[in-house]
Design a protein around this motif. Structure first.
Motif, PDB file in Angstrom:
ATOM      1  N   ILE A  73       0.876  -1.164   0.000  1.00 47.48           N
ATOM      2  CA  ILE A  73       0.000   0.000   0.000  1.00 47.48           C
ATOM      3  C   ILE A  73       0.916   1.217   0.000  1.00 47.48           C
ATOM      4  N   ALA A  74       0.660   2.132  -0.888  1.00 48.32           N
ATOM      5  CA  ALA A  74       1.475   3.341  -1.007  1.00 48.32           C
ATOM      6  C   ALA A  74       0.531   4.495  -1.326  1.00 48.32           C
ATOM      7  N   PRO A  75       1.064   5.695  -1.357  1.00 43.31           N
ATOM      8  CA  PRO A  75       0.187   6.816  -1.717  1.00 43.31           C
ATOM      9  C   PRO A  75      -0.532   6.573  -3.053  1.00 43.31           C
ATOM     10  N   VAL A  76       0.177   5.972  -4.014  1.00 43.94           N
ATOM     11  CA  VAL A  76      -0.436   5.583  -5.279  1.00 43.94           C
ATOM     12  C   VAL A  76      -0.305   4.067  -5.386  1.00 43.94           C
ATOM     13  N   VAL A  77      -1.429   3.378  -5.464  1.00 41.22           N
ATOM     14  CA  VAL A  77      -1.405   1.921  -5.511  1.00 41.22           C
ATOM     15  C   VAL A  77      -0.976   1.458  -6.904  1.00 41.22           C
ATOM     16  N   SER A  78       0.061   0.615  -6.956  1.00 43.71           N
ATOM     17  CA  SER A  78       0.580   0.100  -8.215  1.00 43.71           C
ATOM     18  C   SER A  78      -0.212  -1.126  -8.661  1.00 43.71           C
ATOM     19  N   GLN A  79      -0.385  -1.270  -9.970  1.00 45.70           N
ATOM     20  CA  GLN A  79      -1.066  -2.437 -10.517  1.00 45.70           C
ATOM     21  C   GLN A  79      -0.127  -3.628 -10.640  1.00 45.70           C
ATOM     22  N   GLY A  80       1.168  -3.432 -10.372  1.00 48.14           N
ATOM     23  CA  GLY A  80       2.131  -4.513 -10.478  1.00 48.14           C
ATOM     24  C   GLY A  80       2.489  -4.790 -11.924  1.00 48.14           C
ATOM     25  N   PHE A  81       2.991  -6.008 -12.181  1.00 46.98           N
ATOM     26  CA  PHE A  81       3.334  -6.423 -13.539  1.00 46.98           C
ATOM     27  C   PHE A  81       2.181  -7.229 -14.126  1.00 46.98           C
ATOM     28  N   PRO A  82       1.937  -7.081 -15.418  1.00 44.06           N
ATOM     29  CA  PRO A  82       0.906  -7.915 -16.033  1.00 44.06           C
ATOM     30  C   PRO A  82       1.332  -9.381 -16.104  1.00 44.06           C
ATOM     31  N   VAL A  83       0.335 -10.257 -16.147  1.00 47.88           N
ATOM     32  CA  VAL A  83       0.571 -11.691 -16.307  1.00 47.88           C
ATOM     33  C   VAL A  83      -0.178 -12.176 -17.539  1.00 47.88           C
ATOM     34  N   THR A  84       0.288 -13.291 -18.084  1.00 52.48           N
ATOM     35  CA  THR A  84      -0.449 -13.991 -19.131  1.00 52.48           C
ATOM     36  C   THR A  84      -0.720 -15.404 -18.649  1.00 52.48           C
ATOM     37  N   PHE A  85      -1.773 -15.995 -19.162  1.00 49.84           N
ATOM     38  CA  PHE A  85      -2.170 -17.352 -18.810  1.00 49.84           C
ATOM     39  C   PHE A  85      -2.109 -18.223 -20.061  1.00 49.84           C
ATOM     40  N   LYS A  86      -1.640 -19.448 -19.877  1.00 45.01           N
ATOM     41  CA  LYS A  86      -1.610 -20.400 -20.987  1.00 45.01           C
ATOM     42  C   LYS A  86      -2.201 -21.715 -20.489  1.00 45.01           C
ATOM     43  N   GLY A  91      -4.747 -25.667 -27.731  1.00 45.00           N
ATOM     44  CA  GLY A  91      -5.725 -25.011 -28.582  1.00 45.00           C
ATOM     45  C   GLY A  91      -6.799 -24.230 -27.847  1.00 45.00           C
ATOM     46  N   GLU A  92      -6.830 -24.294 -26.531  1.00 48.39           N
ATOM     47  CA  GLU A  92      -7.833 -23.557 -25.749  1.00 48.39           C
ATOM     48  C   GLU A  92      -7.489 -22.068 -25.797  1.00 48.39           C
ATOM     49  N   THR A  93      -8.464 -21.221 -26.083  1.00 47.77           N
ATOM     50  CA  THR A  93      -8.218 -19.782 -26.174  1.00 47.77           C
ATOM     51  C   THR A  93      -8.864 -18.994 -25.038  1.00 47.77           C
ATOM     52  N   ILE A  94      -9.774 -19.618 -24.313  1.00 45.55           N
ATOM     53  CA  ILE A  94     -10.466 -18.978 -23.185  1.00 45.55           C
ATOM     54  C   ILE A  94      -9.977 -19.629 -21.897  1.00 45.55           C
ATOM     55  N   ILE A  95      -9.727 -18.802 -20.865  1.00 47.76           N
ATOM     56  CA  ILE A  95      -9.305 -19.319 -19.558  1.00 47.76           C
ATOM     57  C   ILE A  95     -10.557 -19.724 -18.793  1.00 47.76           C
ATOM     58  N   ARG A  96     -10.598 -20.989 -18.374  1.00 50.25           N
ATOM     59  CA  ARG A  96     -11.772 -21.524 -17.689  1.00 50.25           C
ATOM     60  C   ARG A  96     -11.438 -21.886 -16.247  1.00 50.25           C
ATOM     61  N   GLU A  97     -12.458 -21.786 -15.408  1.00 52.46           N
ATOM     62  CA  GLU A  97     -12.281 -22.101 -13.985  1.00 52.46           C
ATOM     63  C   GLU A  97     -11.847 -23.548 -13.797  1.00 52.46           C
ATOM     64  N   SER A  98     -10.966 -23.733 -12.828  1.00 48.55           N
ATOM     65  CA  SER A  98     -10.507 -25.057 -12.385  1.00 48.55           C
ATOM     66  C   SER A  98      -9.782 -25.855 -13.453  1.00 48.55           C
ATOM     67  N   ARG A  99      -9.275 -25.217 -14.491  1.00 49.10           N
ATOM     68  CA  ARG A  99      -8.492 -25.893 -15.529  1.00 49.10           C
ATOM     69  C   ARG A  99      -7.022 -25.541 -15.344  1.00 49.10           C
ATOM     70  N   ASP A 100      -6.138 -26.488 -15.595  1.00 48.31           N
ATOM     71  CA  ASP A 100      -4.696 -26.263 -15.450  1.00 48.31           C
ATOM     72  C   ASP A 100      -4.204 -25.199 -16.434  1.00 48.31           C
ATOM     73  N   LEU A 101      -3.354 -24.312 -15.926  1.00 46.97           N
ATOM     74  CA  LEU A 101      -2.768 -23.267 -16.749  1.00 46.97           C
ATOM     75  C   LEU A 101      -1.454 -22.800 -16.142  1.00 46.97           C
ATOM     76  N   THR A 102      -0.599 -22.216 -16.962  1.00 49.53           N
ATOM     77  CA  THR A 102       0.615 -21.593 -16.443  1.00 49.53           C
ATOM     78  C   THR A 102       0.374 -20.092 -16.332  1.00 49.53           C
ATOM     79  N   VAL A 103       1.119 -19.469 -15.420  1.00 50.16           N
ATOM     80  CA  VAL A 103       1.043 -18.022 -15.207  1.00 50.16           C
ATOM     81  C   VAL A 103       2.457 -17.476 -15.391  1.00 50.16           C
ATOM     82  N   THR A 104       2.584 -16.420 -16.189  1.00 45.14           N
ATOM     83  CA  THR A 104       3.893 -15.833 -16.458  1.00 45.14           C
ATOM     84  C   THR A 104       3.802 -14.313 -16.379  1.00 45.14           C
TER      85      THR A 104
END
Length: 195
Positions: A73-86, A91-104
């Protein structure tokens, strides 16, 4: 000939059941109510506003690897770094609940390593496991929770015969650093698409 026909029938049924399973699973939604997409950058933010900032890379021990953590928490809250999901599912293009994925993380670091997430060592005091970057990526999942989504490590698709010690990601404060760890109370997140 009969055994070949039987094998083809079983394979066809398996493909149909996998397709139905994919369709039946709910898409993870961003802050605009749109499904998260593979390869698109998102900020992982606290579901409760004014708690702290988004997820980032933390230098915990003044050496590599870098840890997954949360902006303070700071005077201006940072959004951090963006992540991508795979998704694990090819061939899956939509991220679905409870499905295995990597985060980068989509960031450059002084460490010559990947910014993909994996499960790191266990904290001896708390028994909780740190999330770190570098090395081979582990598979996580996103699950719906009260007021947002939780990040979970419990690979099922990527390792159907594994019996992992599953855990939800939460925050551990150590020396004023907010580190993402498993095996404690889940911390709810929301995902904002990077414009």
């Amino acid at each position: 000939m009969r055994s070949t026909a039987l094998a083809v029938s079983f394979f066809t049924l398996w493909l149909i059941s996998m397709a139905l399973c994919t369709v039946a699973q709910t898409a993870v939604l961003d802050t605009n109510g749109l499904p998260l997409e593979t390869g698109v950058e998102y900020y992982a933010l606290p579901a409760i506003t004014d708690v702290a900032g988004g997820l980032t890379l933390i230098n915990r021990n003044n050496s590599c690897p870098l840890y997954v953590g949360q902006e303070p928490i700071a005077p201006v809250v940072s959004q951090g770094f963006p992540v991508t999901f795979k998704p694990y599912a090819e061939g899956e293009t939509i991220i679905r609940e409870s499905r295995d994925l990597t985060v980068t993380f989509q960031a450059f670091t002084n460490c010559i390593q990947s910014t993909a997430w994996r499960v790191g060592e266990e904290d001896l005091e708390t028994g909780r496991r740190f999330l770190v970057t570098g090395g081979e990526a582990d598979y996580f999942a996103i699950r719906s929770t009260t007021g947002g989504y939780s990040l979970v490590w419990c690979p099922t698709e990527s390792c159907p015969t594994c019996k992992p010690r599953c855990g939800s990601a939460g925050i551990l404060i150590e020396n004023n650093k907010r580190l993402l760890v498993l095996d404690g109370p889940a911390f709810p997140f929301r995902f904002r698409r990077v414009n």
